[in-house]
Motif scaffolding. Structure first.
Motif, mmCIF file in Angstrom:
data_model
loop_
_atom_site.group_PDB
_atom_site.id
_atom_site.type_symbol
_atom_site.label_atom_id
_atom_site.label_comp_id
_atom_site.label_asym_id
_atom_site.label_seq_id
_atom_site.Cartn_x
_atom_site.Cartn_y
_atom_site.Cartn_z
ATOM 1 N N HIS A 214 53.758 39.299 25.106
ATOM 2 C CA HIS A 214 52.808 38.330 24.563
ATOM 3 C C HIS A 214 52.619 38.484 23.055
ATOM 4 C CE1 HIS A 214 51.970 36.659 28.414
ATOM 5 N NE2 HIS A 214 51.404 37.748 28.890
ATOM 6 N N ALA A 215 52.853 39.675 22.533
ATOM 7 C CA ALA A 215 52.641 39.928 21.103
ATOM 8 C C ALA A 215 53.753 39.338 20.233
ATOM 9 C CB ALA A 215 52.536 41.429 20.851
ATOM 10 N N ILE A 216 54.875 38.991 20.853
ATOM 11 C CA ILE A 216 56.028 38.481 20.096
ATOM 12 C C ILE A 216 56.235 37.007 20.407
ATOM 13 C CG2 ILE A 216 58.546 38.650 19.843
ATOM 14 C CD1 ILE A 216 56.974 40.919 18.511
ATOM 15 N N GLY A 217 56.283 36.224 19.371
ATOM 16 C CA GLY A 217 56.537 34.798 19.528
ATOM 17 C C GLY A 217 57.994 34.464 19.283
ATOM 18 N N VAL A 218 58.360 33.277 19.689
ATOM 19 C CA VAL A 218 59.732 32.809 19.503
ATOM 20 C C VAL A 218 60.112 32.830 18.024
ATOM 21 C CG1 VAL A 218 61.255 30.801 19.736
ATOM 22 C CG2 VAL A 218 59.746 31.439 21.624
ATOM 23 N N LYS A 219 59.179 32.457 17.167
ATOM 24 C CA LYS A 219 59.457 32.426 15.722
ATOM 25 C C LYS A 219 59.891 33.805 15.212
ATOM 26 C CE LYS A 219 57.430 31.136 11.305
ATOM 27 N NZ LYS A 219 56.238 30.712 10.582
ATOM 28 N N THR B 177 67.851 40.797 20.093
ATOM 29 C CA THR B 177 66.678 40.850 19.214
ATOM 30 C C THR B 177 65.404 40.750 20.033
ATOM 31 O OG1 THR B 177 67.940 39.865 17.410
ATOM 32 C CG2 THR B 177 65.535 39.751 17.249
ATOM 33 N N ALA B 178 65.387 39.834 20.984
ATOM 34 C CA ALA B 178 64.201 39.672 21.830
ATOM 35 C C ALA B 178 63.925 40.949 22.623
ATOM 36 C CB ALA B 178 64.385 38.483 22.773
ATOM 37 N N GLU B 179 64.956 41.546 23.180
ATOM 38 C CA GLU B 179 64.769 42.781 23.946
ATOM 39 C C GLU B 179 64.142 43.868 23.073
ATOM 40 O OE1 GLU B 179 67.168 46.094 26.623
ATOM 41 O OE2 GLU B 179 68.299 44.479 25.661
ATOM 42 N N LYS B 180 64.691 44.032 21.890
ATOM 43 C CA LYS B 180 64.176 45.056 20.969
ATOM 44 C C LYS B 180 62.704 44.789 20.632
ATOM 45 C CE LYS B 180 64.685 45.745 16.303
ATOM 46 N NZ LYS B 180 65.384 45.435 15.096
ATOM 47 N N GLN C 240 59.398 46.959 21.809
ATOM 48 C CA GLN C 240 58.548 47.612 20.818
ATOM 49 C C GLN C 240 57.102 47.128 20.867
ATOM 50 O OE1 GLN C 240 60.596 46.645 17.181
ATOM 51 N NE2 GLN C 240 61.951 48.408 17.303
ATOM 52 N N HIS C 241 56.904 45.830 21.124
ATOM 53 C CA HIS C 241 55.577 45.250 20.933
ATOM 54 C C HIS C 241 54.963 44.595 22.167
ATOM 55 C CE1 HIS C 241 56.223 45.856 16.654
ATOM 56 N NE2 HIS C 241 57.393 45.272 16.782
ATOM 57 N N GLY C 242 55.734 44.396 23.221
ATOM 58 C CA GLY C 242 55.236 43.675 24.382
ATOM 59 C C GLY C 242 55.669 42.223 24.323
ATOM 60 N N LEU D 44 60.338 48.495 30.475
ATOM 61 C CA LEU D 44 60.211 47.084 30.125
ATOM 62 C C LEU D 44 59.933 46.234 31.364
ATOM 63 C CD1 LEU D 44 60.312 45.249 27.635
ATOM 64 C CD2 LEU D 44 62.729 44.859 28.132
ATOM 65 N N PHE D 45 60.458 46.638 32.520
ATOM 66 C CA PHE D 45 60.227 45.885 33.750
ATOM 67 C C PHE D 45 58.766 45.985 34.196
ATOM 68 C CE2 PHE D 45 64.724 46.700 33.689
ATOM 69 C CZ PHE D 45 65.242 45.463 34.017
ATOM 70 N N LEU D 46 58.205 47.181 34.114
ATOM 71 C CA LEU D 46 56.796 47.329 34.475
ATOM 72 C C LEU D 46 55.897 46.601 33.486
ATOM 73 C CD1 LEU D 46 56.625 51.042 35.674
ATOM 74 C CD2 LEU D 46 56.643 48.956 37.064
ATOM 75 N N ARG D 47 56.268 46.635 32.229
ATOM 76 C CA ARG D 47 55.488 45.913 31.224
ATOM 77 C C ARG D 47 55.517 44.415 31.517
ATOM 78 N NH1 ARG D 47 57.183 47.197 25.555
ATOM 79 N NH2 ARG D 47 56.199 49.164 26.077
#
Length: 183
Positions: free
Chosen positions: A24-29, A13-16, A20-22, A102-105
């Protein structure tokens, strides 16, 4: 040892979401809600979001390298090898609702902020270059070609975000043919 299903759910889920969003844009919640796991489960498996990010990157590299292994033709011909690695990389892009590397991001978002994450990204690129060098060694080809091949693949990664994939593929294969040397 096999990972628990909950841990795999968190990683996938975290990878997806990161893809998709980067990061910093995605929090643990967000991750926990979409994975359907409790906060305590997350922190049982990972000390922090950054540890989760590192594991996501490690797993992504593993899956990418496994994917390449099923597609690359190491026959005895350097031309076949180069074309097959280009096509394999393009197939990876096609299967992943492509949104860049994803690695460069991770490197961009964490350079100067978290050295462990940016280091995982740098090391991935080095391991990939070493993988190509080792393949070339098996083909008795110039290992210096590994940098050129890697640059073509990184160019594919970048250009696939803005051009039609067929155009990127044709151009990459034409470019590869111009750099190949006799065995």
């Amino acid at each position: 040892m096999k990972k628990s299903q909950k841990k795999e759910d968190i990683i996938n889920t975290a990878e997806k979401l990161f893809y998709q969003h980067g990061f910093h844009a995605i929090g643990v919640k967000n991750i926990l809600e979409q994975a359907g796991v409790a906060t305590m489960t997350m922190y049982y498996h990972f000390k922090s979001k950054e540890d989760l990010i590192k594991e996501v990157l490690v797993q992504r590299e593993k899956h990418y390298f496994q994917f390449l292994e099923t597609k690359i033709d190491r026959g005895n011909d350097i031309n076949q090898y180069v074309e097959s690695i280009i096509k394999a990389h393009l197939d990876w892009i096609k299967t992943d609702d492509y949104n860049g590397c994803l690695f460069l991001r991770a490197k961009q978002e964490y350079e100067g902020v978290n050295d462990k994450i940016s280091s995982v990204s740098r090391e991935h690129k080095k391991r990939f270059l070493n993988k190509i060098e080792n393949d070339l060694k098996l083909l008795h080809a110039e290992q210096s070609l590994s940098v050129q091949i890697s640059i073509i693949l990184e160019g594919i990664t970048s250009m696939a975000q803005i051009l039609e994939l067929d155009k990127v593929k044709d151009t990459a294969i034409d470019l590869a043919k111009s750099i190949e040397v006799a065995e």
